[in-house]
Scaffold this motif. Sequence first.
Motif, PDB file in Angstrom:
ATOM      1  N   ASP A 214     -34.157 -61.937 -29.735  1.00 32.66           N
ATOM      2  CA  ASP A 214     -33.923 -61.235 -28.258  1.00 32.66           C
ATOM      3  C   ASP A 214     -32.425 -60.770 -28.233  1.00 32.66           C
ATOM      4  O   ASP A 214     -31.715 -60.917 -27.113  1.00 32.66           O
ATOM      5  CB  ASP A 214     -34.134 -62.168 -27.233  1.00 32.66           C
ATOM      6  N   TRP A 215     -31.862 -60.626 -29.481  1.00 35.52           N
ATOM      7  CA  TRP A 215     -30.455 -60.074 -29.604  1.00 35.52           C
ATOM      8  C   TRP A 215     -30.292 -58.926 -28.556  1.00 35.52           C
ATOM      9  O   TRP A 215     -30.963 -57.936 -28.641  1.00 35.52           O
ATOM     10  CB  TRP A 215     -30.016 -60.071 -30.905  1.00 35.52           C
ATOM     11  N   HIS A 216     -29.488 -58.930 -27.675  1.00 38.85           N
ATOM     12  CA  HIS A 216     -29.352 -57.895 -26.621  1.00 38.85           C
ATOM     13  C   HIS A 216     -28.510 -56.602 -26.750  1.00 38.85           C
ATOM     14  O   HIS A 216     -28.401 -55.996 -25.885  1.00 38.85           O
ATOM     15  CB  HIS A 216     -28.683 -58.740 -25.549  1.00 38.85           C
ATOM     16  N   TYR A 217     -28.059 -56.686 -27.941  1.00 44.61           N
ATOM     17  CA  TYR A 217     -27.366 -55.301 -28.184  1.00 44.61           C
ATOM     18  C   TYR A 217     -28.219 -54.342 -29.224  1.00 44.61           C
ATOM     19  O   TYR A 217     -28.492 -54.637 -30.324  1.00 44.61           O
ATOM     20  CB  TYR A 217     -26.195 -55.463 -29.020  1.00 44.61           C
ATOM     21  N   GLY A 218     -28.824 -53.368 -28.459  1.00 46.34           N
ATOM     22  CA  GLY A 218     -30.035 -52.781 -29.052  1.00 46.34           C
ATOM     23  C   GLY A 218     -29.878 -52.007 -30.368  1.00 46.34           C
ATOM     24  O   GLY A 218     -30.503 -52.041 -31.268  1.00 46.34           O
TER      25      GLY A 218
ATOM     26  N   MET B 143     -23.540 -55.345 -42.213  1.00 51.64           N
ATOM     27  CA  MET B 143     -23.320 -55.928 -43.297  1.00 51.64           C
ATOM     28  C   MET B 143     -23.377 -57.615 -43.249  1.00 51.64           C
ATOM     29  O   MET B 143     -23.993 -58.224 -44.052  1.00 51.64           O
ATOM     30  CB  MET B 143     -21.962 -55.627 -44.138  1.00 51.64           C
ATOM     31  N   ILE B 144     -22.881 -57.989 -42.049  1.00 56.45           N
ATOM     32  CA  ILE B 144     -22.939 -59.479 -41.598  1.00 56.45           C
ATOM     33  C   ILE B 144     -24.384 -59.747 -41.540  1.00 56.45           C
ATOM     34  O   ILE B 144     -24.925 -60.885 -42.079  1.00 56.45           O
ATOM     35  CB  ILE B 144     -22.263 -59.899 -40.752  1.00 56.45           C
ATOM     36  N   ARG B 145     -25.270 -58.947 -40.983  1.00 62.05           N
ATOM     37  CA  ARG B 145     -26.600 -59.150 -40.866  1.00 62.05           C
ATOM     38  C   ARG B 145     -27.601 -59.293 -42.048  1.00 62.05           C
ATOM     39  O   ARG B 145     -28.420 -59.770 -41.973  1.00 62.05           O
ATOM     40  CB  ARG B 145     -27.183 -58.135 -39.782  1.00 62.05           C
ATOM     41  N   GLN B 146     -26.746 -58.597 -43.221  1.00 60.20           N
ATOM     42  CA  GLN B 146     -27.514 -58.923 -44.456  1.00 60.20           C
ATOM     43  C   GLN B 146     -27.089 -59.732 -45.439  1.00 60.20           C
ATOM     44  O   GLN B 146     -27.399 -59.973 -46.316  1.00 60.20           O
ATOM     45  CB  GLN B 146     -27.310 -57.389 -45.024  1.00 60.20           C
ATOM     46  N   GLY B 147     -26.112 -60.758 -44.576  1.00 54.18           N
ATOM     47  CA  GLY B 147     -25.698 -61.908 -45.313  1.00 54.18           C
ATOM     48  C   GLY B 147     -24.605 -61.963 -45.982  1.00 54.18           C
ATOM     49  O   GLY B 147     -23.830 -62.704 -46.800  1.00 54.18           O
TER      50      GLY B 147
ATOM     51  N   TYR C   9     -18.993 -71.179 -34.327  1.00 55.14           N
ATOM     52  CA  TYR C   9     -19.229 -69.941 -33.537  1.00 55.14           C
ATOM     53  C   TYR C   9     -20.338 -69.392 -33.398  1.00 55.14           C
ATOM     54  O   TYR C   9     -20.958 -68.742 -32.316  1.00 55.14           O
ATOM     55  CB  TYR C   9     -18.090 -68.787 -33.843  1.00 55.14           C
ATOM     56  N   GLN C  10     -21.305 -69.673 -34.452  1.00 56.99           N
ATOM     57  CA  GLN C  10     -22.828 -69.252 -34.514  1.00 56.99           C
ATOM     58  C   GLN C  10     -22.915 -67.573 -34.304  1.00 56.99           C
ATOM     59  O   GLN C  10     -23.844 -67.357 -33.804  1.00 56.99           O
ATOM     60  CB  GLN C  10     -23.639 -70.123 -33.552  1.00 56.99           C
ATOM     61  N   VAL C  11     -22.076 -67.052 -34.934  1.00 56.82           N
ATOM     62  CA  VAL C  11     -22.283 -65.258 -34.764  1.00 56.82           C
ATOM     63  C   VAL C  11     -23.395 -65.050 -35.422  1.00 56.82           C
ATOM     64  O   VAL C  11     -24.302 -64.175 -34.818  1.00 56.82           O
ATOM     65  CB  VAL C  11     -20.880 -64.796 -35.167  1.00 56.82           C
ATOM     66  N   ARG C  12     -23.564 -65.396 -36.679  1.00 61.90           N
ATOM     67  CA  ARG C  12     -25.037 -65.000 -37.587  1.00 61.90           C
ATOM     68  C   ARG C  12     -26.073 -65.386 -37.052  1.00 61.90           C
ATOM     69  O   ARG C  12     -26.943 -64.656 -36.889  1.00 61.90           O
ATOM     70  CB  ARG C  12     -24.614 -65.573 -38.911  1.00 61.90           C
ATOM     71  N   ALA C  13     -26.034 -66.587 -36.265  1.00 61.45           N
ATOM     72  CA  ALA C  13     -27.218 -67.168 -35.689  1.00 61.45           C
ATOM     73  C   ALA C  13     -27.687 -66.216 -34.450  1.00 61.45           C
ATOM     74  O   ALA C  13     -28.699 -66.266 -34.399  1.00 61.45           O
ATOM     75  CB  ALA C  13     -27.014 -68.468 -35.267  1.00 61.45           C
ATOM     76  N   ASP C  14     -26.542 -65.909 -33.838  1.00 55.93           N
ATOM     77  CA  ASP C  14     -26.872 -65.170 -32.723  1.00 55.93           C
ATOM     78  C   ASP C  14     -27.440 -63.611 -33.022  1.00 55.93           C
ATOM     79  O   ASP C  14     -28.512 -62.919 -32.472  1.00 55.93           O
ATOM     80  CB  ASP C  14     -25.837 -64.840 -31.958  1.00 55.93           C
ATOM     81  N   LEU C  15     -26.921 -63.141 -34.344  1.00 55.33           N
ATOM     82  CA  LEU C  15     -27.251 -61.786 -34.504  1.00 55.33           C
ATOM     83  C   LEU C  15     -28.763 -61.847 -35.194  1.00 55.33           C
ATOM     84  O   LEU C  15     -29.459 -60.853 -35.131  1.00 55.33           O
ATOM     85  CB  LEU C  15     -26.396 -61.303 -35.865  1.00 55.33           C
ATOM     86  N   ALA C  16     -29.190 -63.050 -35.593  1.00 59.79           N
ATOM     87  CA  ALA C  16     -30.536 -63.241 -36.226  1.00 59.79           C
ATOM     88  C   ALA C  16     -31.787 -63.349 -35.022  1.00 59.79           C
ATOM     89  O   ALA C  16     -32.805 -63.205 -35.270  1.00 59.79           O
ATOM     90  CB  ALA C  16     -30.479 -64.277 -37.210  1.00 59.79           C
TER      91      ALA C  16
ATOM     92  N   HIS D  88     -30.745 -53.811 -33.753  1.00 62.12           N
ATOM     93  CA  HIS D  88     -32.114 -54.138 -34.311  1.00 62.12           C
ATOM     94  C   HIS D  88     -32.631 -52.800 -34.225  1.00 62.12           C
ATOM     95  O   HIS D  88     -33.849 -52.548 -34.450  1.00 62.12           O
ATOM     96  CB  HIS D  88     -32.723 -55.112 -33.461  1.00 62.12           C
ATOM     97  N   GLY D  89     -31.952 -51.585 -34.292  1.00 61.70           N
ATOM     98  CA  GLY D  89     -32.613 -50.070 -34.418  1.00 61.70           C
ATOM     99  C   GLY D  89     -33.421 -49.676 -33.107  1.00 61.70           C
ATOM    100  O   GLY D  89     -34.013 -48.790 -33.355  1.00 61.70           O
ATOM    101  N   THR D  90     -33.041 -50.470 -32.010  1.00 63.44           N
ATOM    102  CA  THR D  90     -33.711 -49.963 -30.782  1.00 63.44           C
ATOM    103  C   THR D  90     -32.941 -49.546 -29.839  1.00 63.44           C
ATOM    104  O   THR D  90     -31.573 -49.739 -29.883  1.00 63.44           O
ATOM    105  CB  THR D  90     -34.446 -50.910 -30.085  1.00 63.44           C
TER     106      THR D  90
END
Length: 278
Positions: free
Chosen positions: A265-269, A151-155, A255-262, A272-274
Motif C-alpha cells: 500500500d505504498w502511497h507514491y504511485g 535502486m534501493i527497492r532492488q536491495g 527509519y524503516q525506509v526500505r520496509a515502507d518502500l516494500a 510501483h509503476g502505477t
Amino acid sequence: MQLEANYQKAANFIRAAAKQDSTLAVLPEYHLLNWVPHDEKFKEACGQWKEYLDRYCALAKECNICIVPGTILELHDAGTESEALLNVAYFIDNSGEIVGRYVKKNLWGDIERLHLTSSSTDPHPVFDTPMGKVGMLICWDLAFPEAFREMIRQGAKIIIIPTFWTLADCSKAGLALNPSAEALFLDSMLTARCFENTCAIIFANAGGPPGKGYAGLSQVCVPYAGAITKLGSCAEGMAVVDLDMKIVEDAELNYQVRADLARADWHYGYQHGTESKL
C-alpha cells in the motif's frame, strides 16, 4: 587529453590502495580525458575505450581488488548515422570480471546533451558484487532522488557515484549569493541521500589545480555520521576508508525506509509503476 598518463596515474593509486588491503577502488568521472568534446582528437581518443577497460580488468585481477574506473567514454558506430558517445561506469570485481555497467542517464545541460547519448528510460540496474548489492550513478544523477529509490527497492546498500562536479557549475546569480554554493549542494545532498535511503554512498569527484574551479570533496558517506572521510580541498589525492555496513543496517532498523518502500500500500504511485490519483 593525456589518456595514457592519466591511466598510469590511476593505476598507481589503485596499486597503492591494494597494498593497504583495500577491497574497492573508485575513480572520478572523465578521469582519462577530462570533458573536452570540441578537441579535434577527442572522438578518436574515445574510440580507445575497450583497450582501457580491458586494462582495468587485468589490473583488478592483478591486484585482487574491485575497481570502478570512474567513467569511460565509449564511441560506438563512429561516422555512421547511429554514432553514439556514451558515458559509462563499470564495476569490475577482484577476479577481473565486469559485474556491472551503467550508462549516465541525467545529462548536464547542453554541455553534455549535444554530445552524449543518455540511457534514457532504461531501468537503473543493481549488481551483485563481492561487497553485496551495489548501484551506480554518475554526477548529475545525484540530483534525482527517484534514481536512488529505484535502486534501493532492488536491495542496493551501497551507491557509487563517479563525478566531475565543479564550483563553476553554479549560475552567476548563485555564485554572487554564495561562491561555495556547489560545495554546499554536494555535502547537503550526499548526507540527505544516505539518511533518506539508509544506504552508504561512495562519491569520487575530480580534483585539480587550485583556482580552476574543481570542487573535490570526494567522500564516503553513511547515515547517522554523514561523511566518515572527505578529501576536503580540490587537491588530487586518495583516501582509504573502513566502511562498516552495520551502520546501514542499524539506520534501516530505526527509519524503516526500505520496509515502507516494500509495502503493497505504498502511497507514491510512481514507485510501483502505477499512476498517482489526484
